[in-house]
Design a protein around this motif. Structure first.
Motif, PDB file in Angstrom:
ATOM      1  N   TRP A  85       0.820  -1.223   0.000  1.00 18.86           N
ATOM      2  CA  TRP A  85       0.000   0.000   0.000  1.00 18.86           C
ATOM      3  C   TRP A  85       0.849   1.267   0.000  1.00 18.86           C
ATOM      4  O   TRP A  85       0.382   2.339   0.367  1.00 18.86           O
ATOM      5  CB  TRP A  85      -0.933   0.001   1.226  1.00 18.86           C
ATOM      6  CG  TRP A  85      -1.947  -1.112   1.177  1.00 18.86           C
ATOM      7  CD1 TRP A  85      -1.746  -2.416   1.537  1.00 18.86           C
ATOM      8  CD2 TRP A  85      -3.293  -1.022   0.725  1.00 18.86           C
ATOM      9  NE1 TRP A  85      -2.895  -3.148   1.340  1.00 18.86           N
ATOM     10  CE2 TRP A  85      -3.861  -2.312   0.844  1.00 18.86           C
ATOM     11  CE3 TRP A  85      -4.085   0.021   0.235  1.00 18.86           C
ATOM     12  CZ2 TRP A  85      -5.179  -2.593   0.489  1.00 18.86           C
ATOM     13  CZ3 TRP A  85      -5.406  -0.255  -0.111  1.00 18.86           C
ATOM     14  CH2 TRP A  85      -5.936  -1.546   0.004  1.00 18.86           C
ATOM     15  N   LYS A  86       2.095   1.149  -0.454  1.00 24.29           N
ATOM     16  CA  LYS A  86       3.022   2.280  -0.384  1.00 24.29           C
ATOM     17  C   LYS A  86       2.556   3.487  -1.204  1.00 24.29           C
ATOM     18  O   LYS A  86       2.835   4.630  -0.858  1.00 24.29           O
ATOM     19  CB  LYS A  86       4.420   1.843  -0.865  1.00 24.29           C
ATOM     20  CG  LYS A  86       5.136   0.887   0.080  1.00 24.29           C
ATOM     21  CD  LYS A  86       5.396   1.511   1.434  1.00 24.29           C
ATOM     22  CE  LYS A  86       6.174   0.589   2.355  1.00 24.29           C
ATOM     23  NZ  LYS A  86       6.272   1.134   3.729  1.00 24.29           N
ATOM     24  N   LYS A  87       1.841   3.237  -2.302  1.00 21.74           N
ATOM     25  CA  LYS A  87       1.423   4.330  -3.176  1.00 21.74           C
ATOM     26  C   LYS A  87       0.098   4.968  -2.757  1.00 21.74           C
ATOM     27  O   LYS A  87      -0.337   5.950  -3.350  1.00 21.74           O
ATOM     28  CB  LYS A  87       1.308   3.820  -4.621  1.00 21.74           C
ATOM     29  CG  LYS A  87       2.626   3.350  -5.214  1.00 21.74           C
ATOM     30  CD  LYS A  87       2.441   2.867  -6.648  1.00 21.74           C
ATOM     31  CE  LYS A  87       3.756   2.389  -7.238  1.00 21.74           C
ATOM     32  NZ  LYS A  87       3.575   1.875  -8.618  1.00 21.74           N
ATOM     33  N   GLU A  88      -0.558   4.374  -1.748  1.00 24.30           N
ATOM     34  CA  GLU A  88      -1.883   4.842  -1.346  1.00 24.30           C
ATOM     35  C   GLU A  88      -1.806   5.819  -0.173  1.00 24.30           C
ATOM     36  O   GLU A  88      -0.942   5.680   0.700  1.00 24.30           O
ATOM     37  CB  GLU A  88      -2.772   3.656  -0.943  1.00 24.30           C
ATOM     38  CG  GLU A  88      -2.881   2.562  -1.998  1.00 24.30           C
ATOM     39  CD  GLU A  88      -3.657   3.006  -3.218  1.00 24.30           C
ATOM     40  OE1 GLU A  88      -4.413   4.002  -3.122  1.00 24.30           O
ATOM     41  OE2 GLU A  88      -3.522   2.359  -4.277  1.00 24.30           O
ATOM     42  N   SER A  89      -2.715   6.789  -0.161  1.00 22.45           N
ATOM     43  CA  SER A  89      -2.838   7.698   0.985  1.00 22.45           C
ATOM     44  C   SER A  89      -3.980   7.206   1.878  1.00 22.45           C
ATOM     45  O   SER A  89      -5.044   6.835   1.383  1.00 22.45           O
ATOM     46  CB  SER A  89      -3.144   9.120   0.509  1.00 22.45           C
ATOM     47  OG  SER A  89      -2.046   9.653  -0.193  1.00 22.45           O
ATOM     48  N   ILE A  90      -3.733   7.210   3.172  1.00 24.78           N
ATOM     49  CA  ILE A  90      -4.743   6.786   4.135  1.00 24.78           C
ATOM     50  C   ILE A  90      -5.505   8.023   4.610  1.00 24.78           C
ATOM     51  O   ILE A  90      -4.928   8.939   5.194  1.00 24.78           O
ATOM     52  CB  ILE A  90      -4.103   6.058   5.335  1.00 24.78           C
ATOM     53  CG1 ILE A  90      -3.331   4.814   4.868  1.00 24.78           C
ATOM     54  CG2 ILE A  90      -5.156   5.687   6.368  1.00 24.78           C
ATOM     55  CD1 ILE A  90      -4.166   3.766   4.174  1.00 24.78           C
ATOM     56  N   GLU A  91      -6.806   8.043   4.332  1.00 26.84           N
ATOM     57  CA  GLU A  91      -7.639   9.204   4.664  1.00 26.84           C
ATOM     58  C   GLU A  91      -8.487   8.988   5.907  1.00 26.84           C
ATOM     59  O   GLU A  91      -8.950   9.961   6.514  1.00 26.84           O
ATOM     60  CB  GLU A  91      -8.547   9.536   3.470  1.00 26.84           C
ATOM     61  CG  GLU A  91      -7.773   9.890   2.206  1.00 26.84           C
ATOM     62  CD  GLU A  91      -8.669  10.186   1.027  1.00 26.84           C
ATOM     63  OE1 GLU A  91      -9.915  10.140   1.190  1.00 26.84           O
ATOM     64  OE2 GLU A  91      -8.142  10.478  -0.063  1.00 26.84           O
ATOM     65  N   THR A  92      -8.705   7.714   6.278  1.00 29.51           N
ATOM     66  CA  THR A  92      -9.509   7.433   7.477  1.00 29.51           C
ATOM     67  C   THR A  92      -8.914   6.245   8.218  1.00 29.51           C
ATOM     68  O   THR A  92      -8.338   5.343   7.614  1.00 29.51           O
ATOM     69  CB  THR A  92     -10.979   7.091   7.121  1.00 29.51           C
ATOM     70  OG1 THR A  92     -11.019   5.839   6.416  1.00 29.51           O
ATOM     71  CG2 THR A  92     -11.625   8.176   6.274  1.00 29.51           C
ATOM     72  N   ILE A  93      -9.039   6.278   9.531  1.00 26.01           N
ATOM     73  CA  ILE A  93      -8.675   5.144  10.394  1.00 26.01           C
ATOM     74  C   ILE A  93      -9.904   4.858  11.250  1.00 26.01           C
ATOM     75  O   ILE A  93     -10.465   5.773  11.874  1.00 26.01           O
ATOM     76  CB  ILE A  93      -7.464   5.463  11.289  1.00 26.01           C
ATOM     77  CG1 ILE A  93      -6.244   5.810  10.429  1.00 26.01           C
ATOM     78  CG2 ILE A  93      -7.157   4.301  12.215  1.00 26.01           C
ATOM     79  CD1 ILE A  93      -5.055   6.341  11.236  1.00 26.01           C
ATOM     80  N   TYR A  94     -10.325   3.606  11.279  1.00 30.24           N
ATOM     81  CA  TYR A  94     -11.576   3.270  11.968  1.00 30.24           C
ATOM     82  C   TYR A  94     -11.343   2.108  12.927  1.00 30.24           C
ATOM     83  O   TYR A  94     -10.954   1.017  12.517  1.00 30.24           O
ATOM     84  CB  TYR A  94     -12.644   2.890  10.939  1.00 30.24           C
ATOM     85  CG  TYR A  94     -14.060   2.882  11.474  1.00 30.24           C
ATOM     86  CD1 TYR A  94     -14.928   3.934  11.229  1.00 30.24           C
ATOM     87  CD2 TYR A  94     -14.524   1.810  12.227  1.00 30.24           C
ATOM     88  CE1 TYR A  94     -16.222   3.925  11.717  1.00 30.24           C
ATOM     89  CE2 TYR A  94     -15.811   1.790  12.727  1.00 30.24           C
ATOM     90  CZ  TYR A  94     -16.664   2.843  12.460  1.00 30.24           C
ATOM     91  OH  TYR A  94     -17.948   2.826  12.958  1.00 30.24           O
TER      92      TYR A  94
END
Length: 344
Positions: free
Chosen positions: A16-25
Motif C-alpha cells: 500500500w506504499k502508493k496509497e494515501s490513508i484518509e480514514t482510520i476506523y
C-alpha cells in the motif's frame, strides 16, 4: 493481540506504499476496552508505515459505559476526532436481553461527557424492529435520540442470527420478533422523523446533518480500497478481497511466524459489478455507471428491467448513476438482486 495487530499493519504496508490513508476506523467489536496506550500504539504504527493525510478522520466505536471523562480526554489527545457510540436502545429492559453492558442513563452521560471534552463529530447508533416494540415506543426513542443533538445517526434493524443467545430466546418463545410489516413501518417512521429534524438520509441506515457524513463508510460505499486489520477483518485492493482468520489463536500463531492469516479471493467482473450495484444503490449517490460498466456490458434485457423500475418510480437513471427513490429504498435488496448479473 495488540502486538499482532501492529505486526499485521507493518506486513500489509508493503502493498500500500502508493496509497494515501484518509480514514482510520477502530470498530468491529468493542475497541473502547483498549487502554489509551494500546490505542496510541496502533495509531502510531499506522502513521509510521503508511502515508496518512494530515486531516485524517479517526473514528472509535465505543460503548457508553466506556465514555468516562478520563477516557474521552485520552482519546482526543491521541487524535481520535470522531466517536460512534452504541446506544442501541433507551430502554433498560431491552439492553438487558441484548446483553449490553450499559444502561440508558450511561448513554446520556456518555454524550454529555463527549461534548464536554470537545468532540464535535458524534454518531449515535439505535436499533429498531426489537421484540414487542410499538410504533409509539419507537417514536419516543427517536425523539430521545434527536434531543441529544448528534450530527450523525445510524439506525439498524434487528437481525436474529443462529447460535446466539437471542436466537435461543426467540426459539424458546421467550421473545417475539417484529414482523416484516412492523419493521417497515418503523423504518418509514425513522426516515420521516429524522428528515423533519434536519437529517439527510445519505445511506439506507445512515443519516447526517449539515453534510457530516462518515468519510470512512462513504469510502466503502463508493468502492474505495481499504486495509482491514485483525481477526475476521476484510480488505479490498480494487481487484481482490481478503479476509483474515476469525480464530484468535490461529491469527496470533500465523503472525508470530510472520505470515498473514488471510484468504484471498480475486473478484470476477460479475462479482465487482454486483457488489458495486448492491452497495451503491444503498446511498444517495447511487451506483456509478462508470464503475458498473468498466468490466461488464449488460444485455438489453437488463436495461429493460432498469426501465421497468424507472416506470414504477422506484429508480432514477442519470447519465452517471442509478439512484433509488425513497420508495425504492424500501425494496433496495430486492431491486439489487433483480439487477445482479450471474456468470453462466
Amino acid at each position: 493481540m495488540v502486538d499482532a495487530l501492529c505486526k499485521e499493519i507493518a506486513l500489509r504496508s508493503k502493498a500500500w506504499k502508493k496509497e494515501s490513508i484518509e480514514t482510520i476506523y477502530f470498530g468491529g467489536g468493542t475497541p473502547s476496552v483498549l487502554t489509551a496506550e494500546q490505542i496510541r500504539q496502533l495509531i502510531e504504527q499506522v502513521k509510521s508505515n503508511y502515508r496518512v493525510i494530515d486531516s485524517v478522520e479517526i473514528t472509535l466505536e465505543c460503548n457508553p459505559d466506556d465514555c468516562s471523562l478520563e477516557n474521552l480526554k485520552h482519546w482526543k489527545q491521541l487524535g481520535v476526532n470522531r466517536l460512534s457510540i452504541g446506544i442501541q436502545s433507551f430502554r433498560d429492559e431491552q439492553l438487558k436481553w441484548m446483553n449490553r453492558s450499559h444502561q440508558s442513563a450511561d448513554s446520556l452521560t456518555a454524550v454529555r461527557n463527549a461534548k464536554e471534552v470537545g468532540f464535535k463529530e458524534l454518531s449515535l447508533d439505535l436499533m429498531y424492529g426489537l421484540p414487542n416494540m410499538s410504533l409509539q415506543e419507537w417514536k419516543e426513542q427517536l425523539d430521545q435520540l434527536i434531543a441529544l443533538d448528534p450530527e450523525h445517526i445510524s439506525a439498524y434493524c434487528l437481525t436474529v442470527e443462529q447460535k446466539t443467545a437471542l436466537y435461543k430466546l426467540v426459539k424458546d418463545g421467550k421473545l417475539h420478533v417484529s414482523s416484516n410489516e412492523q419493521q417497515s413501518e418503523q423504518f418509514e417512521l425513522l426516515v420521516e422523523t429524522l428528515k423533519n429534524a434536519g437529517y439527510e438520509q445519505y445511506e439506507i441506515s445512515n443519516f447526517a446533518r449539515n453534510g457530516h457524513y462518515s468519510k470512512h463508510n462513504t469510502s466503502y460505499w463508493k468502492g474505495a480500497k481499504y486495509v482491514g486489520i485483525g481477526p475476521s477483518a476484510h480488505g479490498y485492493n480494487g481487484t481482490e478481497r481478503y479476509w483474515n482468520q476469525a480464530n484468535n489463536t490461529f491469527y496470533l500463531k500465523e503472525l508470530e511466524n510472520d505470515r498473514l492469516p488471510e484468504t484471498i479471493e480475486e473478484l470476477s467482473p460479475f462479482d465487482r459489478f454486483n457488489e458495486t450495484l448492491m452497495i451503491g444503490l444503498r446511498t444517495k449517490w447511487g451506483a456509478s455507471k462508470q464503475l458498473l460498466f468498466e468490466n461488464l456490458s449488460p444485455d438489453e434485457e437488463w436495461f429493460r428491467t432498469v426501465k421497468g423500475y424507472e416506470d414504477e418510480k422506484l429508480l432514477i437513471q442519470t447519465e452517471e448513476n442509478l439512484i433509488l427513490t425513497p420508495a425504492g429504498r424500501l425494496l433496495a435488496d430486492a431491486i439489487a438482486s433483480d439487477l445482479f448479473i450471474i456468470d453462466n
